[in-house]
Write an enzyme that holds these catalytic residues in place. Structure first.
Site: not given
Ligand code: GLN
Length: 196
Positions: A50-52, A82, A108, A138-139, A174, A176
Site C-alpha cells: 500500500g502506501e507506507s 512491499c 523506497r 509496484i512502486r 506482491h 497476493e
Molecule cells: N511505494 C510504496 C511505499 O513507498 C510501496 C508500494 C507498494 O506497497 N506496492 O510505501
C-alpha cells in the site's frame, strides 16, 4: 489433528483484501487487525503493500506501533510485502523507521518512475528450489543493506528483494496479486513451526 491457524492481516490501508483472499483460498482463517486487541491468538501476521506513509501514520495514530513491535519481537511470525517491508525495517533511507524490527536498510520507490511496476519470474530456492515464482513489483522498494542475522532469500539485478530474519519475512513484491500461493505457503510453514 492439525490445528487451524488464524492469520492476522493488518487492515489499515492497501492490499489487505488480496492477502485475505489468498489465505482463504488456502483454507486459512484470517482476522483483520485494526487495533491492539486484534493481535490476540494469532499464529502469524501479514503487513500488506500500500502506501507506507499512510499505513505508518495510521499505526501511529491508533497507538499500534508498540503492541505490534512487542508481538513481533516476542516471535510472532510476520510477513511484510512491499509497504509492509518498509514498515518493518529498522532503517528507511532519509526517513524515520516505523516498527524497527528487522535489520535492513530500505530504499523506497527504488526502481524510479520509469518502471514503477513490472513483472518477472525468479527462482527463490528457499521457497521452491525447482520452479521460478512470478513476481509483481509496484512502486517497489529494495533492500540496500542487511545485518548479519538476516538471510537473503532473493536478489534481482543485484538488489535484495526478499529476506528473512528468524520469524520476520519481507518481500518487495506482491504474491497476493498472483494466483501462485507458494510464498503464502512458505509463510504458513513458518507460522505452523512457531505454534508447535
Ligand atoms: N511505494 C510504496 C511505499 O513507498 C510501496 C508500494 C507498494 O506497497 N506496492 O510505501
Amino acid at each position: 489433528m492439525e490445528k487451524t491457524l488464524t492469520i492476522g492481516v493488518l487492515a489499515m490501508q492497501g492490499g489487505f483484501r488480496e492477502h485475505i483472499a489468498s489465505l482463504t483460498k488456502l483454507g486459512v482463517k484470517t482476522k483483520r487487525v485494526r487495533e491492539a486487541k486484534d493481535l490476540q491468538n494469532l499464529a502469524g501476521l501479514i503487513i500488506p503493500g500500500g502506501e507506507s506513509t499512510a499505513i505508518g501514520k495510521l499505526l501511529r495514530e491508533t497507538d499500534l506501533i508498540k503492541p505490534l513491535r512487542q508481538k513481533i519481537t516476542a516471535g510472532l511470525p510476520t510477513w511484510g510485502t512491499c509497504a509492509g517491508l518498509i514498515l518493518l525495517a529498522n532503517e528507511i533511507e532519509a526517513e524515520t523507521p516505523y516498527l524497527d524490527v528487522i535489520d535492513i536498510i530500505v530504499r523506497r520507490n527504488a526502481y524510479g518512475r520509469q518502471i514503477d511496476s513490472f513483472r518477472t519470474d525468479l527462482l527463490i530456492p528457499e521457497i521452491d528450489p525447482q520452479n521460478k515464482i512470478p513476481l509483481v513489483f509496484i512502486r517497489a522498494p529494495f533492500i540496500t543493506g542487511a545485518g548479519s542475522k538476516v538471510k537473503i532469500l532473493a536478489t534481482y539485478n543485484g538488489r535484495i528483494i526478499a529476506a528473512r530474519q528468524n520469524n520476520i519475512l519481507v518481500t518487495s513484491f506482491h504474491p497476493e496479486l498472483t494466483d501462485d500461493f507458494r510464498v503464502h505457503k512458505y509463510f504458513l510453514q513458518i507460522c505452523r513451526k512457531a505454534v508447535e
